[in-house]
Every structure is written in structure tokens, then in C-alpha cells.
Design an enzyme around this catalytic site. Structure first.
Site, PDB file in Angstrom:
ATOM      1  N   CYS A  69     -17.714 160.921 -10.393  1.00  0.00           N
ATOM      2  CA  CYS A  69     -17.638 160.434  -8.983  1.00  0.00           C
ATOM      3  C   CYS A  69     -16.805 161.790  -7.936  1.00  0.00           C
ATOM      4  O   CYS A  69     -16.284 162.534  -9.315  1.00  0.00           O
ATOM      5  CB  CYS A  69     -15.803 159.555  -9.316  1.00  0.00           C
ATOM      6  SG  CYS A  69     -15.317 159.615  -7.544  1.00  0.00           S
ATOM      7  N   GLU A  70     -17.785 162.032  -7.454  1.00  0.00           N
ATOM      8  CA  GLU A  70     -16.765 162.989  -6.380  1.00  0.00           C
ATOM      9  C   GLU A  70     -15.633 162.694  -5.789  1.00  0.00           C
ATOM     10  O   GLU A  70     -15.468 164.300  -5.613  1.00  0.00           O
ATOM     11  CB  GLU A  70     -17.917 163.626  -5.699  1.00  0.00           C
ATOM     12  CG  GLU A  70     -18.092 162.713  -4.432  1.00  0.00           C
ATOM     13  CD  GLU A  70     -18.840 163.082  -3.199  1.00  0.00           C
ATOM     14  OE1 GLU A  70     -20.812 163.881  -3.399  1.00  0.00           O
ATOM     15  OE2 GLU A  70     -19.105 162.488  -2.045  1.00  0.00           O
ATOM     16  N   HIS A  71     -15.204 162.097  -5.775  1.00  0.00           N
ATOM     17  CA  HIS A  71     -13.558 161.763  -5.267  1.00  0.00           C
ATOM     18  C   HIS A  71     -12.749 162.613  -7.045  1.00  0.00           C
ATOM     19  O   HIS A  71     -11.371 163.043  -5.891  1.00  0.00           O
ATOM     20  CB  HIS A  71     -13.165 160.360  -4.578  1.00  0.00           C
ATOM     21  CG  HIS A  71     -14.182 160.507  -3.549  1.00  0.00           C
ATOM     22  ND1 HIS A  71     -15.496 158.804  -3.749  1.00  0.00           N
ATOM     23  CD2 HIS A  71     -14.980 161.266  -2.513  1.00  0.00           C
ATOM     24  CE1 HIS A  71     -15.833 158.933  -2.151  1.00  0.00           C
ATOM     25  NE2 HIS A  71     -15.611 160.298  -2.064  1.00  0.00           N
ATOM     26  N   HIS A  72     -12.577 162.041  -7.654  1.00  0.00           N
ATOM     27  CA  HIS A  72     -12.157 161.918  -8.453  1.00  0.00           C
ATOM     28  C   HIS A  72     -12.794 162.951  -9.870  1.00  0.00           C
ATOM     29  O   HIS A  72     -11.974 163.572 -10.446  1.00  0.00           O
ATOM     30  CB  HIS A  72     -11.674 161.531  -9.413  1.00  0.00           C
ATOM     31  CG  HIS A  72     -11.322 159.898  -8.899  1.00  0.00           C
ATOM     32  ND1 HIS A  72     -11.732 158.870  -7.761  1.00  0.00           N
ATOM     33  CD2 HIS A  72     -10.032 159.757  -8.162  1.00  0.00           C
ATOM     34  CE1 HIS A  72     -11.062 158.833  -6.792  1.00  0.00           C
ATOM     35  NE2 HIS A  72      -9.679 159.140  -6.770  1.00  0.00           N
ATOM     36  N   GLN A 110     -22.024 155.956  -5.474  1.00  0.00           N
ATOM     37  CA  GLN A 110     -23.176 155.125  -5.882  1.00  0.00           C
ATOM     38  C   GLN A 110     -23.478 154.883  -5.605  1.00  0.00           C
ATOM     39  O   GLN A 110     -24.630 154.440  -4.778  1.00  0.00           O
ATOM     40  CB  GLN A 110     -22.213 154.131  -6.828  1.00  0.00           C
ATOM     41  CG  GLN A 110     -23.118 153.047  -7.052  1.00  0.00           C
ATOM     42  CD  GLN A 110     -22.200 152.154  -8.136  1.00  0.00           C
ATOM     43  OE1 GLN A 110     -21.289 152.219  -8.441  1.00  0.00           O
ATOM     44  NE2 GLN A 110     -22.915 150.342  -7.665  1.00  0.00           N
ATOM     45  N   HIS A 138     -17.000 152.460 -12.913  1.00  0.00           N
ATOM     46  CA  HIS A 138     -16.264 153.597 -12.729  1.00  0.00           C
ATOM     47  C   HIS A 138     -15.067 154.178 -13.487  1.00  0.00           C
ATOM     48  O   HIS A 138     -13.863 152.559 -13.169  1.00  0.00           O
ATOM     49  CB  HIS A 138     -16.215 153.794 -11.359  1.00  0.00           C
ATOM     50  CG  HIS A 138     -16.862 153.554 -10.390  1.00  0.00           C
ATOM     51  ND1 HIS A 138     -16.898 153.889  -9.172  1.00  0.00           N
ATOM     52  CD2 HIS A 138     -17.474 152.714 -10.249  1.00  0.00           C
ATOM     53  CE1 HIS A 138     -18.921 154.321  -8.883  1.00  0.00           C
ATOM     54  NE2 HIS A 138     -18.971 153.427  -9.780  1.00  0.00           N
ATOM     55  N   CYS A 140     -12.727 155.920 -12.604  1.00  0.00           N
ATOM     56  CA  CYS A 140     -11.725 156.484 -11.435  1.00  0.00           C
ATOM     57  C   CYS A 140     -10.951 154.964 -11.467  1.00  0.00           C
ATOM     58  O   CYS A 140      -9.944 154.918 -10.795  1.00  0.00           O
ATOM     59  CB  CYS A 140     -11.977 157.063 -10.292  1.00  0.00           C
ATOM     60  SG  CYS A 140     -13.796 156.449  -9.401  1.00  0.00           S
TER      61      CYS A 140
HETATM   62 ZN    ZN Z   1     -13.466 158.005  -7.744  1.00  0.00          ZN
END
Ligand code: ZN
Length: 182
Positions: A69-72, A110, A138, A140
Site C-alpha cells: 500500500c503506497e499510503h502506509h 488496489q 489490507h 493497513c
Molecule cells: Zn494503506
């Protein structure tokens, strides 16, 4: 390396203690593996094509993948189901797995992963239609934030005739639900 030690210290641990000595290097190696997809253009896998007169769906389901996941920078993983109705070209079945892998091994979301797979097939194979469904968990969402450990995320992307043909989508989903008999 310095950045990873700073992160450990920020979390409240001592980056110089014994058990953490080798960790930055291990983390670095792991991340290089998670992001191996950047070394290739996954579309290239599809360029080996065959002329086969097959006018109905070709579907490969349960293609396992592991992404980040590129956010977390937390893993998300699950299965991709990929189907297309060929135009004049088909590709090797294993190439669909390589395509998924090539886009999964990056910093991703995703939704983008799903669309990149569909777009690559549309561009290279010029099929009558393509449909991709991804189901993933996920980390995250599981280990932090709202802590929903059972939540699963589904995304779909449709191109070509799948966009307008409900019966084609239904056929895909029926094949998806069907238990294999072997
Ligand atoms: Zn995430």
C-alpha cells in the site's frame, strides 16, 4: 539505513541494540523485493501472442499477489481474476500471472492495480473485452486505524464489451463463483 534507524528510535526503541543491528539491511532487501516490478514493463509479457481462433472468454482466476500500500507501506494481498474475450490475439496463460505480478510489486493502491492490468490487456491484446476482479486484504486496515481484520476489498475494471454487456459480466462472475471439480 540512517532513515530506518531514525524510524526505530522514533518508535521508541534503541536502534543500536543487538536484535536490531541487521534490521535496516533486511528491511531494505525486503523492500527491493516488494518493488521488483519497477524493473520491468509488465506489458512486455503480453507481447508474445498466438493467433488462435477463440472467440469466447479466456479466464484465469485466483492469481495470488502480494503488494504494498503506497499510503502506509503496509502489505495488501489477495487474488486477481483476469478474463478477456480475444480479438485476433491470445497470450500465454502464465503471462497473465506475470502481468499481475509486475504491477503488484510496486507501491500501489488496489484500484490502480486493477485498472493497470485491464489497460495493459486492452492495449496489447486488443480484445473484444477484458474484465479484472481483485479481492484483497489490507494490513493497513487490519493492524492499525479502524482494525477491521475480516474486511476484504473488491475492485473491478471492465473494458470493451464488458462495459455494456451485463450477460458477459454475469458469465465472468458465474465462472468466478463456480467451485472447481478437480
Ligand atoms: Zn494503506
Amino acid at each position: 539505513m540512517k532513515a530506518l534507524k531514525d524510524l526505530m528510535a522514533l518508535c521508541g526503541d534503541d536502534p543500536n541494540r543487538d536484535g536490531l543491528q541487521e534490521t535496516p539491511l533486511r528491511v531494505l532487501k525486503a523492500f527491493l523485493e516488494y518493488t521488483e516490478g519497477y524493473k520491468e514493463d509488465p506489458k512486455e509479457h503480453l507481447k508474445k501472442t498466438f493467433d488462435v481462433n477463440h472467440q469466447e472468454i479466456v479466464m484465469v482466476k485466483d492469481i495470488e499477489f502480494y503488494s504494498m500500500c503506497e499510503h502506509h507501506f503496509a502489505p495488501f494481498f489477495g487474488v486477481a481474476h483476469v478474463g478477456y474475450i480475444p480479438g485476433s490475439k491470445i497470450t500465454g496463460l502464465s503471462k497473465l500471472g506475470r502481468l499481475v505480478e509486475g504491477y503488484a510489486k510496486r507501491f500501489q493502491v488496489q484500484e490502480r492495480l486493477t485498472n493497470q492490468i485491464a489497460d495493459a490487456i486492452e492495449e496489447i491484446l486488443e480484445p473484444q473485452g477484458v474484465m479484472v476482479v481483485i479481492e484483497a486484504k489490507h494490513m493497513c486496515m487490519c493492524g492499525r486505524g479502524i482494525k477491521k481484520t475480516t474486511a476484504q476489498t473488491s475492485t473491478t475494471a471492465v473494458r470493451g464489451l464488458y462495459a455494456n454487456d451485463a450477460s458477459a459480466r454475469l458469465e465472468f462472475l458465474t465462472l468466478l463463483e463456480r467451485q472447481s471439480r478437480y
